[in-house]
Motif scaffolding. Structure first.
Motif, PDB file in Angstrom:
ATOM      1  N   ILE A  62      54.026  68.789  30.319  1.00  0.00           N
ATOM      2  CA  ILE A  62      54.915  69.795  30.904  1.00  0.00           C
ATOM      3  C   ILE A  62      54.476  70.123  32.329  1.00  0.00           C
ATOM      4  O   ILE A  62      55.301  70.296  33.226  1.00  0.00           O
ATOM      5  N   ASP A  63      53.168  70.181  32.565  1.00  0.00           N
ATOM      6  CA  ASP A  63      52.667  70.415  33.926  1.00  0.00           C
ATOM      7  C   ASP A  63      53.068  69.274  34.859  1.00  0.00           C
ATOM      8  O   ASP A  63      53.508  69.497  35.991  1.00  0.00           O
ATOM      9  N   ARG A  64      52.900  68.030  34.394  1.00  0.00           N
ATOM     10  CA  ARG A  64      53.293  66.870  35.206  1.00  0.00           C
ATOM     11  C   ARG A  64      54.807  66.848  35.417  1.00  0.00           C
ATOM     12  O   ARG A  64      55.289  66.432  36.473  1.00  0.00           O
ATOM     13  N   PHE A  65      55.568  67.305  34.405  1.00  0.00           N
ATOM     14  CA  PHE A  65      57.023  67.387  34.517  1.00  0.00           C
ATOM     15  C   PHE A  65      57.416  68.318  35.664  1.00  0.00           C
ATOM     16  O   PHE A  65      58.268  67.973  36.484  1.00  0.00           O
ATOM     17  N   GLY A  66      56.793  69.492  35.727  1.00  0.00           N
ATOM     18  CA  GLY A  66      57.097  70.437  36.795  1.00  0.00           C
ATOM     19  C   GLY A  66      56.783  69.869  38.169  1.00  0.00           C
ATOM     20  O   GLY A  66      57.552  70.040  39.119  1.00  0.00           O
ATOM     21  N   GLU A  67      55.646  69.179  38.262  1.00  0.00           N
ATOM     22  CA  GLU A  67      55.273  68.565  39.548  1.00  0.00           C
ATOM     23  C   GLU A  67      56.251  67.467  39.930  1.00  0.00           C
ATOM     24  O   GLU A  67      56.679  67.371  41.084  1.00  0.00           O
ATOM     25  N   THR A  68      56.630  66.642  38.968  1.00  0.00           N
ATOM     26  CA  THR A  68      57.514  65.511  39.248  1.00  0.00           C
ATOM     27  C   THR A  68      58.907  65.986  39.636  1.00  0.00           C
ATOM     28  O   THR A  68      59.532  65.412  40.535  1.00  0.00           O
ATOM     29  N   VAL A  69      59.402  67.020  38.999  1.00  0.00           N
ATOM     30  CA  VAL A  69      60.729  67.528  39.340  1.00  0.00           C
ATOM     31  C   VAL A  69      60.740  68.100  40.760  1.00  0.00           C
ATOM     32  O   VAL A  69      61.747  68.002  41.465  1.00  0.00           O
ATOM     33  N   ARG A  70      59.623  68.653  41.196  1.00  0.00           N
ATOM     34  CA  ARG A  70      59.553  69.153  42.586  1.00  0.00           C
ATOM     35  C   ARG A  70      59.655  68.021  43.598  1.00  0.00           C
ATOM     36  O   ARG A  70      60.047  68.254  44.742  1.00  0.00           O
ATOM     37  N   TRP A  71      59.310  66.811  43.213  1.00  0.00           N
ATOM     38  CA  TRP A  71      59.445  65.678  44.126  1.00  0.00           C
ATOM     39  C   TRP A  71      60.904  65.408  44.465  1.00  0.00           C
ATOM     40  O   TRP A  71      61.202  64.823  45.510  1.00  0.00           O
ATOM     41  N   LEU A  72      61.811  65.794  43.592  1.00  0.00           N
ATOM     42  CA  LEU A  72      63.226  65.512  43.819  1.00  0.00           C
ATOM     43  C   LEU A  72      63.790  66.252  45.029  1.00  0.00           C
ATOM     44  O   LEU A  72      64.842  65.875  45.539  1.00  0.00           O
ATOM     45  N   LYS A  73      63.104  67.282  45.506  1.00  0.00           N
ATOM     46  CA  LYS A  73      63.610  68.020  46.676  1.00  0.00           C
ATOM     47  C   LYS A  73      63.567  67.168  47.934  1.00  0.00           C
ATOM     48  O   LYS A  73      64.229  67.484  48.915  1.00  0.00           O
ATOM     49  N   TRP A  74      62.788  66.098  47.926  1.00  0.00           N
ATOM     50  CA  TRP A  74      62.702  65.217  49.085  1.00  0.00           C
ATOM     51  C   TRP A  74      63.870  64.233  49.154  1.00  0.00           C
ATOM     52  O   TRP A  74      63.998  63.499  50.132  1.00  0.00           O
ATOM     53  N   LEU A  75      64.714  64.202  48.139  1.00  0.00           N
ATOM     54  CA  LEU A  75      65.815  63.243  48.063  1.00  0.00           C
ATOM     55  C   LEU A  75      67.138  63.978  48.174  1.00  0.00           C
ATOM     56  O   LEU A  75      67.234  65.163  47.868  1.00  0.00           O
ATOM     57  N   ASP A  76      68.174  63.246  48.590  1.00  0.00           N
ATOM     58  CA  ASP A  76      69.495  63.863  48.597  1.00  0.00           C
ATOM     59  C   ASP A  76      70.108  63.762  47.193  1.00  0.00           C
ATOM     60  O   ASP A  76      69.522  63.193  46.285  1.00  0.00           O
ATOM     61  N   GLU A  77      71.286  64.314  47.036  1.00  0.00           N
ATOM     62  CA  GLU A  77      71.879  64.446  45.703  1.00  0.00           C
ATOM     63  C   GLU A  77      72.142  63.098  45.030  1.00  0.00           C
ATOM     64  O   GLU A  77      71.872  62.926  43.847  1.00  0.00           O
ATOM     65  N   ASP A  78      72.670  62.125  45.778  1.00  0.00           N
ATOM     66  CA  ASP A  78      72.947  60.809  45.194  1.00  0.00           C
ATOM     67  C   ASP A  78      71.656  60.107  44.773  1.00  0.00           C
ATOM     68  O   ASP A  78      71.613  59.451  43.725  1.00  0.00           O
TER      69      ASP A  78
END
Length: 141
Positions: A62-78
């Motif tokens: 769950i901790d790694r999940f939270g970190e990994t989801v934060r990486w998505l802010k560097w990408l656009d929606e598509d």
């Protein structure tokens, strides 16, 4: 981790998708039923009820999940949609149908999104242009 690679980032997104599936479902708080639970008879069995067995996610996952989801802010929606579909192991044919891209182009966009994440994780790239003279100085000579 000392150096991130495209494969390690893709594996981390896959682990995040599996962890998201293992999290408990979201329920609306505040509603309660005061009726007693229905006691089923042995002959009724489980005819119309689906039992979903979920294995709970580990706290470290769950901790790694939270970190990994934060990486998505560097990408656009598509790019986010493409990376997450691929993390859920959706077949390329269905991804192409959903995004309107051909397979090779979708794969290139997915690779590009992973490279962007790897570049952010590994830190800034070295600047080699600082060792060259500036253009305005070169023109005056």
């Amino acid at each position: 981790m000392s150096e991130w690679t495209i494969q390690s980032v893709a594996d981390r997104f896959h682990e995040a998708a599996v962890t998201a599936r293992r999290l408990p479902p979201v329920r609306v708080q505040g509603y309660a039923s005061y009726w007693p639970d229905i006691q089923r008879q042995s002959w009724e069995g489980y005819a119309d009820e689906r039992i979903v067995l979920r294995f709970a996610a580990a706290p470290a996952a769950i901790d790694r999940f939270g970190e990994t989801v934060r990486w998505l802010k560097w990408l656009d929606e598509d790019q986010r949609r493409l990376v997450w579909l691929r993390a859920q192991q959706v077949p390329w044919r269905e991804i192409c149908t959903r995004t309107g891209l051909i397979r090779k182009t979708a794969w290139r966009h997915w690779q590009h999104a992973l490279v962007l994440v790897v570049a952010h994780l590994n830190g800034p790239l070295p600047h080699f242009a600082e060792s060259l003279p500036a253009r305005s100085e070169a023109k005056s000579i």
